[in-house]
Design an enzyme around this catalytic site. Structure first.
Site, PDB file in Angstrom:
ATOM      1  N   ASP A 579       9.536  -1.339  -5.678  1.00 12.98           N
ATOM      2  CA  ASP A 579       8.985  -0.644  -4.523  1.00 12.98           C
ATOM      3  C   ASP A 579       7.500  -0.952  -4.412  1.00 12.98           C
ATOM      4  O   ASP A 579       6.781  -1.014  -5.406  1.00 12.98           O
ATOM      5  CB  ASP A 579       9.191   0.868  -4.676  1.00 12.98           C
ATOM      6  CG  ASP A 579       8.552   1.645  -3.534  1.00 12.98           C
ATOM      7  OD1 ASP A 579       8.964   1.430  -2.379  1.00 12.98           O
ATOM      8  OD2 ASP A 579       7.629   2.429  -3.817  1.00 12.98           O
ATOM      9  N   HIS A 582       3.860  -5.415  -3.337  1.00 16.32           N
ATOM     10  CA  HIS A 582       2.609  -6.079  -2.986  1.00 16.32           C
ATOM     11  C   HIS A 582       1.385  -5.283  -3.398  1.00 16.32           C
ATOM     12  O   HIS A 582       0.287  -5.839  -3.483  1.00 16.32           O
ATOM     13  CB  HIS A 582       2.567  -6.350  -1.481  1.00 16.32           C
ATOM     14  CG  HIS A 582       2.866  -5.149  -0.655  1.00 16.32           C
ATOM     15  ND1 HIS A 582       4.154  -4.691  -0.471  1.00 16.32           N
ATOM     16  CD2 HIS A 582       2.059  -4.291   0.019  1.00 16.32           C
ATOM     17  CE1 HIS A 582       4.124  -3.602   0.282  1.00 16.32           C
ATOM     18  NE2 HIS A 582       2.871  -3.343   0.589  1.00 16.32           N
ATOM     19  N   ASP A 700      14.796   1.646   5.404  1.00 18.35           N
ATOM     20  CA  ASP A 700      13.615   2.136   6.122  1.00 18.35           C
ATOM     21  C   ASP A 700      13.432   1.427   7.462  1.00 18.35           C
ATOM     22  O   ASP A 700      12.354   1.454   8.043  1.00 18.35           O
ATOM     23  CB  ASP A 700      12.352   2.017   5.269  1.00 18.35           C
ATOM     24  CG  ASP A 700      12.179   0.637   4.655  1.00 18.35           C
ATOM     25  OD1 ASP A 700      12.939  -0.275   5.028  1.00 18.35           O
ATOM     26  OD2 ASP A 700      11.296   0.471   3.812  1.00 18.35           O
TER      27      ASP A 700
END
Length: 1576
Positions: A579, A582, A700
């Site tokens: 999760d 980045h 999402d």
């Protein structure tokens, strides 16, 4: 010749051992296009990775590969690198290889040694008074250690399910939320339904205890599972973990599902209890004091929100005007009162006071340089210097007010100096100086405030005015603040009680979030960032950002806490979804994934990266070992974009050429098992993108009903299922949930469906998932877009089984009547599989239950089964095809799937093509191989009457044989360039296939065994012609490539072992022997040749290919050692020697042989190159000296008088080769004078009359040198005759070189030395010659005379003071430290021209040269004459230097017209071989004289490296040249010359000659290195 049918061997049960090869750059780095290296995992296939460096490249000295892949089989440690030397022993360039036996991300780099090139080694001067030998000194320079940057390779995990391998491209994943699954004891029904729907992997969003927001991504306790998963049960942490592992085992073994879970490492819930004990785990005001200004601003904004009415503002904000007014309030009541500027500037008053207090104290002493600058500089320059002198240079991060300071003592010192100890005046100057210092800081503050106001204003507008925002319609108050707080304050455990007062700064913690367009590799909470102050962070108010640092010691408790969390999940699941990858510190992710892989070596890792850069994505993929990057179909805005995404995220085009065509039989040396040789396939590692997992909708993403239409759920899912990558979906997508579920606020649970196939997309999606898994090996993909339709076809690259899907997309506004052209599938049978249309339903929820039962249901819908598509078999001029017609009502929301199979296709065609090729070529000799592989257009027409193949849009191939096709295929195949004109032509018809066979049959008249190869092709072409035209390029390429490789192997097998086992470059050069030696009817070695397979050597292709222009005396014998002796073609060498010997006339070997019909004798040097070739043959061939006794029939019986070749007198007498040698030497000793036979325009239309007069003599009185020629002819290889009337040079040679030419003198000396020694051994019956004066001179005496004379008459000393000793005319010298090109020319200045002919003499007669002089001259040659490929034929400082040859130049410039400058600067390649051999000869001799032991080894190794380094450009050229050879010449600095032969015999041959000599040095260096290693 009768040819039997080829039998096809049984195909192996398991795939072959693969050796994946990566060619590194010359400096050892990885090629940019191979920056991402993924080694695929294939069931039952072992593999190795091989790194290769070109010998002579920068990185080729002591090259060592360092990798953290555990070469010794030990446990993987990321920071532990294992070293392995590049292997030099088998001379296949430099290779380092090892077996791959475990998955994961690995690093590697290369170390090597190189000489220090900081100073130029090629500096040259015309005059020099030093006798230093820079060429020798450079090989003793100290090596410096070099290291390449770190590169990466990723090995895929091996996933298994139900005992079967699950390829990454076969993954069908479904995301689920554990809290919506309900208690874990009731999961079995859901798991069974997911399995029934065709999913083989489940992704669980986090199931740990949730924080105050109830978001599963805001974890309260990472080490314990959520209690609501065990409703009504009181379980310990360990019991919960065991229950989870039990469920995962059931999921795997009973339901055939793998499981992965989210890992949330970047943040924790704001109310995580452990933060109270470990506030250092976050970014607080103690460990991150740079955040203080941001915290104060944040606190003031919160206060402003809470007390908004007190400042005269309405809590409800609903218009832009209200937002603007509110922002003015922020400026007035928040920013200005905070006085944030104090964090930026130097405190003027405080600083002035501090300096005043220090004025009378002893200050620092200023340096003389500082004093000079302070007193001499004026104006702005002085002020700038003063600022840098007094300011403290400590890093400033806005952590304290007035944190910028100056050094008071330095300020006092300089102010005293400038103001004469006047304190008042000095302080006034200081005040002015501080204002200047603060000016840029105030500007910085103003800029930051502007950013703050802009970011806060834009955020308020979005949150208050956008209906999609969660704050829309909410009041600005303490619960719904003007902007979300960037900081959380936690309460320390125990509050203020205890021994001391709590430091509140420890407990103000930065919240996590993200930055639009930020660099994910930068820590936006770090001291270098102002993101929190400038309000750039889009915050997640329920999460605290964790402060890991870059290594475990930076925050030991936190790293260990997350390690325990990671290990517990690795024990239960098969993979992770990272999760917020980045924003996760990359060093932390590396560490935790390494820990997880210890528990689960085949860990499957996926992640979603929002970096905005493929290059940055690649960094994360490489370092973390991300196996699949999440890609989202819902990002597409129309059907065209949808088709682009489908094309982008997997597979290669149908009919691709890549690995199947590139792989070649080879072997791997297994050092782990005693150097065992493992046979397999060697194939290059191809460039690739990171692997994708393509979601129809993530958990999402907004669902199709929100972004497009509900109906689009089906075509969207079908397109995703058809992509050649992993695929993913979200629970609820198939059930057609009406909207994206809020993972925080949604309290309902998934409905436990009795029959998931009957709900929503159920039945269709299950079939699509099953197809997707089945098609894991269907790696070829074709995507087509037409209006609202997307067609995707998948095909197995070997069996050619396929699946075709047509989807009618249902983006908003889609039409029932969108046009679609019925697909035509050529050569293909079609079998309908299924067709569905998704339509809106009526009534309440979709499927079982009702909307208020506490369960989540989808929209009402109907999955309508459509009729099968129309399937019509037809035929047109292209052959049989199947037309597919869409079924009725195939409107938006429809999909159909059909299976395809090629008609009359041999399922094992690939295997069939790749077998028996070696058998088909086993009886071919090198002459037959010349016909099969090469033959330029003129040769082909001369022999069989048909020319090269002309490809429309591409042009004629360079060769008629397979090399002509391979020239293009070697670029088409690795780039999979199916759009190449050749591929287009192959799709249009089978003409190329027929041509290949037709010409082979035509050549069976000359080479009968070619019928076997023709039959091999015919057998395969019969099968290939059955495939549809779109596959023709693949199977043509595979067949030609297979045959080509077999022919090359056969050619090399017919050559000596040291050629086969040597480098690629050596083999490529050796193959030019096959290329340039073949049979043509018009240019045999004899006027009448009965043997149709008898060969002759072409001087170069394509200019010198047939008739009298094919065989040149000097060219053949310069090339003979390299092309015929090094390659073991002794019989052909003997035949060429005897054929030219038979035409001896006037004591000369002819320049042009013309098959012995009308040879021409206008070359003074051809005879001496013939003598050198005879000597080399006798020394190298078995029983070579027997050649001397070989009888030769004389074309001209008396050696003087011309007779016709078909007269009775021709060939009526014989001489032995020894007698021919004696005749040559005797005729030269007596003097040669004659006029060419048939002199005049018919013989040479350009030559003036005097040029036909040939004269050669020997100066026995002085030098013993052979001299000859005149200013109107050119008797050496530099033989360009002027032909331009406009420039007035017709009949004027460009380079007459009359007199004694240095290369001829060297060849003469070599011949004299040899015959003298032969006479002493009683192998040559002649003792000497009789001169024109009647004097008898022995060969030993003549040899000694030349030896005594050479240095005195050719050396040009470094100092003019020595000129008298060397017969030098000082006035004519242009460059010193060289050997003259000629001696005794008519034009005396021409003697002093610097040309590369020196190297020939150095190689054939090194004894002539003083070693010191030779090394100086070689250095000059390197600096002045050496070009990228060839040697400049004239010194660039010479007034006649013209380096660009253009034979069509029609100017009036006498120095270039009609290419008169052929040898006046253009860079010829053949002297390069002699230059390298000369370097080797004299450098090795000098080193052996000067050094022993390690110093000698070092120097010899450097020599070897530099010789190969000189050839790097040549290696690259021949590897990519259309004619697979080296050209005759290049223009300036290696640029292309259109008038050059593309492949020239002596260009390749002389390099082969040099390489043969270098092999001895190579073996010696290796032995010395091995001994050194043993000693160490």
């Amino acid at each position: 010749m009768s040819v039997s049918r080829f039998s096809t061997p049984v195909e192996p049960e398991h795939p072959p051992f693969m050796v994946w090869n990566l060619d590194l750059n010359e400096d050892g780095t990885t090629p940019h296009d191979k920056s991402f290296i993924r080694i695929p995992s294939v069931l039952n296939q072992s593999c190795a990775v091989r790194f290769r460096i070109l010998i002579g490249s920068t990185a080729s000295i002591d090259a060592v590969l360092h990798t953290n892949y555990p070469l010794d089989g030990s446990d993987y440690v990321r920071t532990k690198f294992h070293s392995k030397r590049f292997n030099f022993n088998n001379s296949t360039e430099l290779i380092c290889e090892f077996r791959i036996q475990r998955p994961g991300p690995y690093q590697y780099y290369v170390t090597y040694k190189s000489v220090d090139d900081e100073e130029s080694d090629y500096t040259d001067c015309i005059s020099c008074d030093s006798d230093e030998v820079p060429t020798l000194e450079r090989v003793y320079r100290v090596f410096k250690d070099r290291r390449t940057p770190t590169s990466y390779f990723l090995v895929d995990p091996q996933l298994t399910l139900g005992g079967q391998h699950l390829a990454l491209d076969g993954i069908a994943l479904q995301s689920v939320s554990p809290k919506w699954l309900g208690p874990m004891k009731g999961w079995s029904k859901h798991l069974a339904n997911s399995s029934k729907m065709g999913y083989n992997m489940l992704h669980f969003i986090p199931m740990q205890q949730r924080g105050g927001s109830d978001s599963p991504y805001s974890l309260y306790n990472q080490l314990e599972l959520s209690d609501d998963l065990f409703e009504g049960e009181k379980l310990s942490k360990e019991e919960k973990d065991q229950r989870l592992r039990t469920v995962c085992l059931e999921m795997h073994h009973k339901h055939h599902l793998l499981g992965i879970t989210d890992m949330v490492w970047n943040h924790t819930a704001y109310n995580s209890e452990w933060l109270c004990d470990h506030p250092e785990a976050g970014f607080n005001l103690v460990n991150s004091p740079h955040l203080r200004s941001a915290y104060e601003l944040d606190a003031k904004l919160c206060e402003f929100s809470k007390n908004l009415p007190e400042y005269g503002f309405d809590r409800m904000v609903s218009t832009v005007a209200q937002v603007d007014s509110l922002m003015e309030g922020v400026n007035t009541h928040v920013i200005q009162p905070l006085k944030l500027w104090e964090f930026y500037v130097v405190d003027v008053e405080g600083t002035v006071q501090a300096v005043s207090d220090a004025w009378d104290k002893a200050g620092v002493e200023m340096s003389a340089d500082d004093i000079a600058k302070a007193t001499e500089l004026q104006g702005d320059e002085r002020n700038e210097w003063l600022q840098t002198f007094v300011i403290n240079n400590d890093p400033h991060t806005l952590s304290t007010r007035h944190g910028r300071t100056i050094d008071s003592e330095r300020a006092v010192a300089v102010l005293r100096l400038l103001n004469g100890n006047d304190k008042k005046q000095g302080l006034e100057q200081l005040r002015r100086l501080l204002d200047l210092i603060n000016l840029p800081y105030y500007r910085e503050y103003d800029s930051d405030v502007a950013r703050i106001r802009k970011n806060v204003g834009e955020r308020v507008k979005y949150e208050r005015l956008d209906r999609g925002s969660w704050k829309f319609g909410k009041p600005v108050d303490d619960d719904f603040k003007i902007v979300d707080p960037l900081f959380t304050t936690v309460t320390p455990r125990g509050g203020d009680s205890g021994a001391g007062k709590v430091n509140e700064d420890l407990y103000h913690l930065a919240n996590n979030g993200w930055i639009w367009g930020g660099n994910p590799l930068d820590n936006f909470a770090g001291p270098q960032s102002k993101a929190y102050l400038q309000r750039e962070v889009i915050v997640w108010g329920d999460c605290v950002k964790l402060n890991y640092g870059t290594q475990a010691s930076d925050n030991p408790w936190l790293w260990e806490h997350m390690r325990q969390y990671t290990l517990s999940m690795a024990k239960a699941f098969h993979g992770f979804r990272i999760d917020n990858c980045h924003s996760t510190p990359i060093e932390l992710a590396e560490y935790l994934l390494d820990q997880a892989r210890k528990v689960k070596p085949d860990l499957y890792v996926i992640a979603e990266l929002f970096t905005g850069s493929e290059a940055t994505d690649q960094i994360f993929v490489q370092r973390l070992g991300i196996n699949s990057l999440i890609r989202e179909a819902m990002q597409a805005w129309d059907s065209h974009e949808m088709s682009r995404l489908a094309h982008r995220h997997g597979g290669r085009p149908v009919g691709s050429l890549a690995v199947d065509c590139l792989g070649e039989p080879g072997f791997f040396t297994d050092d782990e098992h005693g150097g065992t040789r493992v046979d397999g396939i060697v194939a290059p590692l191809s460039a690739s993108l990171p692997h994708a997992i393509f979601f129809d909708c993530t958990h999402d993403n907004e669902v199709p009903a929100q972004k497009r239409t509900m109906q689009d759920a089906l075509p969207n899912a079908a397109i995703v299922a058809m992509t050649a990558c992993a695929t993913g979906s979200n629970r609820g997508y198939d059930e057609l949930y009406p909207e994206l579920l809020n993972i925080v606020h949604e309290s309902r649970q998934y409905a436990p469906l009795e029959d998931p196939l009957s709900v929503g997309l159920g039945e269709a999606k299950a079939k699509l998932n099953q197809l997707h898994a089945e098609m894991a090996q269907f790696q070829e993909v074709h995507v087509h877009h037409e209006n609202e339709f997307v067609t995707v076809q998948r095909m197995h690259p070997v069996t050619r089984h396929g699946v075709l899907m047509v989807a009618h997309c249902a983006f908003r506004g889609a039409s029932e009547n969108s046009h679609f052209e019925n697909p035509r599938l050529y050569g293909t049978a079609v079998h309908p599989e299924f067709a569905y249309r998704l339509r809106p339903g009526s009534g309440g929820s979709n499927g079982e239950g009702n909307s208020d039962d506490g369960l989540i249901h989808g929209l009402p819908s109907t999955l309508e089964k459509l009729d099968a598509p129309g399937v019509f078999e037809r035929e047109d001029e292209h052959g049989m095809y199947t037309e597919l017609r869409l079924p009725k009502d195939f409107g938006p929301g429809s999909v159909l799937v059909v299976r395809t199979q090629l008609v009359d296709f041999k399922p094992n065609l690939d295997w069939k093509i790749r077998t028996s090729a070696d058998d088909a070529v086993a009886r071919l000799d090198l002459a037959a191989l010349n016909a099969a592989l090469y033959r330029c257009d003129a040769e082909e027409r001369d022999t069989i009457g048909e020319g090269v193949y002309d490809v429309p849009g591409l042009g004629p191939l360079p060769y008629c044989g397979l090399q002509g096709w391979h020239t293009h295929l070697r670029h088409i195949i690795p780039n999979n360039d199916l759009g190449h004109p050749l591929c287009g032509h192959l799709r249009q018809g089978t003409w190329a296939l027929d041509y290949v066979v037709r010409r082979l049959h035509a050549y069976t008249e000359y080479h009968a065994p070619l019928a076997i190869l023709a039959a091999w092709f015919e057998e395969r072409w019969a099968l290939v012609k059955r495939v549809p035209n779109f596959l023709m390029p693949r199977y043509f390429a595979l067949t030609v490539h297979t045959a080509y490789c077999a022919l090359i192997r056969r050619a090399l097998a017919l050559m000596p072992g040291d050629v086969i086992s040597s480098s690629r470059f050596t083999r490529e050069l050796a193959l030019t022997s096959v290329q340039l030696v073949g049979h043509v009817n018009s240019a045999a070695l004899r006027p009448v040749c009965q043997d149709k397979a008898r060969t002759s050597m072409s001087a170069g292709l394509a200019h010198f290919s047939t008739h009298h222009m094919r065989c040149w005396g000097r060219d053949v014998f310069i090339a003979l050692e390299g092309l015929l002796l090094v390659t073991g073609r002794h019989q052909e060498a003997r035949e060429h020697i005897l054929a030219f010997g038979s035409t001896l006339k006037h004591g000369l070997i002819p320049n042009l042989l013309d098959s012995g019909r009308y040879p021409r004798y206008n070359a003074r040097d051809a005879t001496w190159f013939w003598l050198q070739a005879v000597q080399t043959y006798c020394n190298h061939a078995d029983n070579g000296l027997e050649l001397l006794d070989e009888p030769v029939a004389r074309r001209f019986p008396d050696g003087e008088t011309f007779v016709e070749f078909d007269s009775d007198q021709a060939f009526s007498t014989t001489s032995t080769v020894a007698e021919l040698i004696q005749e040559i030497l005797q005729r030269h000793a007596q003097g040669i004078r004659f006029r060419e036979w048939n002199a005049g325009p018919r013989l040479d239309e350009h030559m003036r009359d005097a040029g036909f007069d040939i004269e050669v003599s020997v100066d026995f009185a002085s030098t013993g040198f052979v001299s000859g020629g005149n200013q109107w002819n050119c008797g050496t290889w530099m033989d360009k005759m002027g032909s331009s009337d406009k420039a007035g040079i017709r009949g004027v040679p460009g380079t007459p070189r009359d007199g004694a030419d240095i290369e001829i003198v060297g060849l003469q000396k070599s011949a004299l030395r040899w015959v003298s020694s032969l006479h002493e051994m009683e192998r040559f019956p002649f003792e000497g010659v009789t001169t024109s004066s009647g004097k008898r001179v022995t060969y030993a005496e003549w040899d000694a005379l030349v030896q005594r004379s050479f240095e005195k008459h050719f050396w040009v000393p470094l100092s003019a003071a020595d000129d008298a000793e060397y017969h030098v005319d000082t006035a004519l010298v242009n460059r010193r430290g060289i050997y003259r090109d000629t001696y005794g020319s008519t034009q005396a200045w021409a003697d002093y021209q610097f040309r590369p002919n020196i190297a020939v003499a150095m190689v054939v007669a090194p004894e002539l040269f003083d070693t010191g002089h030779a090394l100086v001259c070689l250095h000059k040659m390197r600096a002045v004459l050496s070009g990228p490929l060839g040697m400049r034929t004239l010194d660039p400082s010479d007034m006649r230097y013209r380096p660009d040859y253009d034979n069509s130049n029609d100017s009036d410039d006498a120095l270039v017209a009609h290419g008169i400058n052929y040898h006046q600067g253009p860079e010829w390649l053949w002297p390069t071989g002699y230059y390298l051999a000369a370097q080797l000869e004299f450098m090795r001799h000098a080193v052996n004289q000067r050094s022993t032991g390690g110093k000698a080894t070092h120097a010899l190794r450097t020599i070897f490296h530099e010789l190969h380094a000189h050839m790097v450009a040549l290696k690259h050229h021949i590897a990519n040249a259309p004619y697979a050879g080296l050209p005759e010449l290049t223009n300036r600095d290696g640029s292309y010359c259109r008038d050059s032969c593309e492949t020239q015999a002596w260009s390749s041959a002389c390099l082969l000659m040099a390489l043969q000599r270098m092999m001895d040095l190579e073996q010696k260096v290796h032995r010395l290195i091995e001994l050194s290693d043993i000693v160490q």
